[in-house]
Design a protein around this motif. Sequence first.
Motif, short mmCIF file in Angstrom:
data_model
loop_
_atom_site.label_atom_id
_atom_site.label_comp_id
_atom_site.label_asym_id
_atom_site.label_seq_id
_atom_site.Cartn_x
_atom_site.Cartn_y
_atom_site.Cartn_z
N ILE A 252 0.73 -1.49 0.09
CA ILE A 252 0.01 0.07 -0.39
C ILE A 252 1.04 1.71 0.33
CG2 ILE A 252 -0.84 -0.24 2.45
CD1 ILE A 252 -3.14 1.19 2.12
N ASP A 253 0.44 1.92 -0.62
CA ASP A 253 1.72 3.31 -0.75
C ASP A 253 1.02 4.67 -0.50
OD1 ASP A 253 3.77 4.99 -1.79
OD2 ASP A 253 3.48 4.67 -4.14
N MET A 254 1.13 5.00 0.54
CA MET A 254 0.12 5.64 1.49
C MET A 254 1.21 7.44 2.34
SD MET A 254 -2.72 5.06 3.54
CE MET A 254 -4.16 6.36 4.27
N VAL A 255 0.64 8.24 1.83
CA VAL A 255 1.46 9.83 2.83
C VAL A 255 0.60 9.51 4.30
CG1 VAL A 255 1.91 11.52 2.81
CG2 VAL A 255 2.12 10.35 0.82
N PRO A 256 1.20 9.45 5.25
CA PRO A 256 0.18 9.71 6.38
C PRO A 256 -0.28 10.70 6.24
CG PRO A 256 2.50 8.92 6.98
CD PRO A 256 2.47 8.93 5.00
N SER A 257 -1.02 11.12 7.03
CA SER A 257 -2.56 12.61 7.15
C SER A 257 -3.12 11.69 8.59
CB SER A 257 -3.01 12.47 6.24
OG SER A 257 -4.39 11.03 6.57
N LYS A 258 -3.51 13.11 9.07
CA LYS A 258 -3.79 13.42 10.55
C LYS A 258 -4.77 12.54 10.30
CE LYS A 258 -5.64 16.80 14.00
NZ LYS A 258 -5.34 17.84 14.56
N TYR A 259 -6.04 12.51 10.00
CA TYR A 259 -7.19 11.73 9.65
C TYR A 259 -7.02 10.24 8.76
CZ TYR A 259 -8.49 14.81 12.31
OH TYR A 259 -8.64 16.78 13.32
N MET A 260 -7.18 9.33 9.64
CA MET A 260 -7.26 7.70 8.42
C MET A 260 -8.09 7.03 8.38
SD MET A 260 -2.80 7.39 7.19
CE MET A 260 -2.41 7.91 8.94
N ALA A 261 -8.12 6.01 7.90
CA ALA A 261 -8.86 5.26 8.25
C ALA A 261 -8.40 3.87 7.27
CB ALA A 261 -10.58 5.15 7.27
N PHE A 262 -7.96 2.38 7.95
CA PHE A 262 -8.27 1.28 7.42
C PHE A 262 -8.98 0.09 8.02
CE2 PHE A 262 -3.81 3.80 8.49
CZ PHE A 262 -3.03 3.96 7.43
N ILE A 263 -9.39 -0.35 6.32
CA ILE A 263 -10.07 -1.46 6.39
C ILE A 263 -9.74 -2.73 5.44
CG2 ILE A 263 -12.51 -1.73 5.21
CD1 ILE A 263 -13.23 1.05 5.04
N ARG A 264 -10.19 -3.72 6.46
CA ARG A 264 -10.19 -4.44 5.41
C ARG A 264 -11.44 -4.74 5.50
NH1 ARG A 264 -5.15 -7.89 7.25
NH2 ARG A 264 -3.95 -6.37 8.46
N TYR A 265 -11.05 -5.69 3.75
CA TYR A 265 -12.69 -6.67 2.89
C TYR A 265 -11.49 -7.29 2.15
CZ TYR A 265 -10.89 -3.20 -0.50
OH TYR A 265 -10.11 -2.37 -1.40
N LYS A 266 -12.74 -8.05 1.87
CA LYS A 266 -13.33 -9.25 0.27
C LYS A 266 -12.81 -8.17 -0.93
CE LYS A 266 -13.12 -13.70 2.15
NZ LYS A 266 -11.99 -14.07 1.68
N ASP A 267 -12.10 -8.09 -1.74
CA ASP A 267 -11.58 -7.69 -3.20
C ASP A 267 -13.18 -7.97 -3.96
OD1 ASP A 267 -10.51 -5.80 -4.87
OD2 ASP A 267 -9.85 -6.93 -6.14
N ILE A 268 -14.42 -7.73 -3.79
CA ILE A 268 -15.15 -8.16 -5.19
C ILE A 268 -15.48 -6.87 -5.96
CG2 ILE A 268 -15.63 -9.84 -3.94
CD1 ILE A 268 -17.90 -8.89 -2.61
N PRO A 269 -16.10 -6.85 -6.58
CA PRO A 269 -17.05 -5.40 -6.93
C PRO A 269 -17.67 -4.48 -6.54
CG PRO A 269 -16.79 -6.55 -9.14
CD PRO A 269 -16.42 -7.76 -7.65
N GLY A 270 -18.05 -3.41 -6.01
CA GLY A 270 -18.82 -2.68 -5.23
C GLY A 270 -18.57 -1.76 -3.92
N GLN A 271 -17.08 -2.51 -3.64
CA GLN A 271 -16.81 -2.89 -2.69
C GLN A 271 -16.10 -1.19 -2.04
OE1 GLN A 271 -18.30 -4.80 -0.73
NE2 GLN A 271 -16.47 -6.32 -0.01
#
Length: 529
Positions: A448-467
């Motif tokens: 995952i290529d992500m620059v940190p910011s003050k507010y963040m969210a991290f979600i684990r999920y199944k990689d299927i259409p519509g998510q």
Amino acid sequence: MNKKILITDGISSEAKKKLEEHFIVEEKKGLTPEKLKEEIKGMSAIIIRSATKLTADIINASDKLEIIGRAGIGVDNVDVPAATKKGIIVVNAPTSNAVTVAEHTIALMLSLARKIPEANFSLKSGRWEKSKFKGIELEGKTLGIVGFGQIGGLVAKKAIGLGMKVIAYDPFVSEDRFNQMEIKKADKLEDIYKEADFISIHLPKNKDTLRMFNKAEFYKMKRGTIILNVARGGIVVEKDLAEAIKDGQIGGAALDVYEEEPCIDSPVFKLEEVICTPHLGASTTEAQDRAGTTIADQVIDVLNGRAAAFPVNAPVVRPELMNILSPFFELCENLGSLFINLFEGNLNNLKVGYYGKVSEYDVRVLTSNILVKILEKYSAESVNLVNVDLLTREMGLKVKVVKSSESKDFINLITLEGKGKDSELSISGTTTGKKDTPRFIAIDKFEIDMVPSKYMAFIRYKDIPGQIGRIGTAFGRLKVNIASMHVGRKKMSGDAVMGLNLDNEVTSEMLEEFKKLSGFKNIKIVTLY
């Protein structure tokens, strides 16, 4: 700035003036321990010399104290562990009195050799006893130095100027230093004992040196050896020294420091072969001015958020190393914050990895920055770089640091791998660009290529259409704007991790509403401070 500084033992007017340009300064001398407990409240700094004793009780009575300044070398009168636990930095002025102490050592040695104090007393008492005070020359004699730091080196230099031979013992000093100064190195203390006519002690006082020079050691020395101690009291056992002098094993001694201070009674005071001074080693105008100025400068730096030059209980980073490592500070703080916000349960083990160019350096201060952020969640104490190592040990967190010059995709890579009873987590990050921008590049091996910011969210999920649409819609209903979105997956239609940079805070109530709206339960909200 309304920060207040308490001075209890006095410093030079120049040093005091420096402090007054930045802070409110109160000078109060002769305070009793109980009174000091009251006076220390509300103070951001306290400056002392040797008279004031800062016990754990006094330190714990403080409520705003950030720094303790000891205008001198020794910190025997400061409970450093108590200060460390409370996150208070202790600083001293180790270079301020080196010349003064070295000169005092030479002065005492000359006084002993030529019996100057006795001759002075005799003549002023109305007696002309010229034949009674026959001395010895220093030229050609051997001086043994135990402790070859800055002061020991200066004593050696001055003794050579007097025509003396010098041999020194210090297992912590490199061969290069001995060679540069053309000083004979003793491999063990017994080498000093065999050769030295005078032995000068220049050691710190600690558990290894306390009562180090005792009866057993005195009787290993050449008969008639003369002892000099202008270092710390308690290193020489005064009772044993007095008995060895009476027995003729030790030829005499000059002491400036004592087992108990102030000292007005000691077994050595009754002996003509002993010269005593009341801890005058640092007592010159120049040394005391330097000590005060050195402490004032450090207090100003620390209270303004800068590093101290001579910290006793905090990581010391050389200026040239600081320039190299400082670009990683923000990354390490971000990694520590992210890790502890994502980790489930209690953390028992942490492995910190440094790969690529960064692995070539002393990275202890980087590890400390990471641990500060991790321990902030667990510890009831205020955590900072001063006390983080102590608190880590007290919590039983096992930390392992690994380094390797190999880094497959990045010039520099820092990784965290943690384990608890029921969970594991790994994250990694790097810095990029001319501004050394921190980036998160992996979470539990999801790239995952992500620059940190003050507010963040991290979600684990199944990689299927519509998510992704469901996530965006739910946050939209909560009036939370997504600044950027980053997805990491190992294979199509498998597990995935999404990292979101958010423009505003997500409260616990909003998080519960998001779960209802989106159907996603495995989500973590992270706020970086």
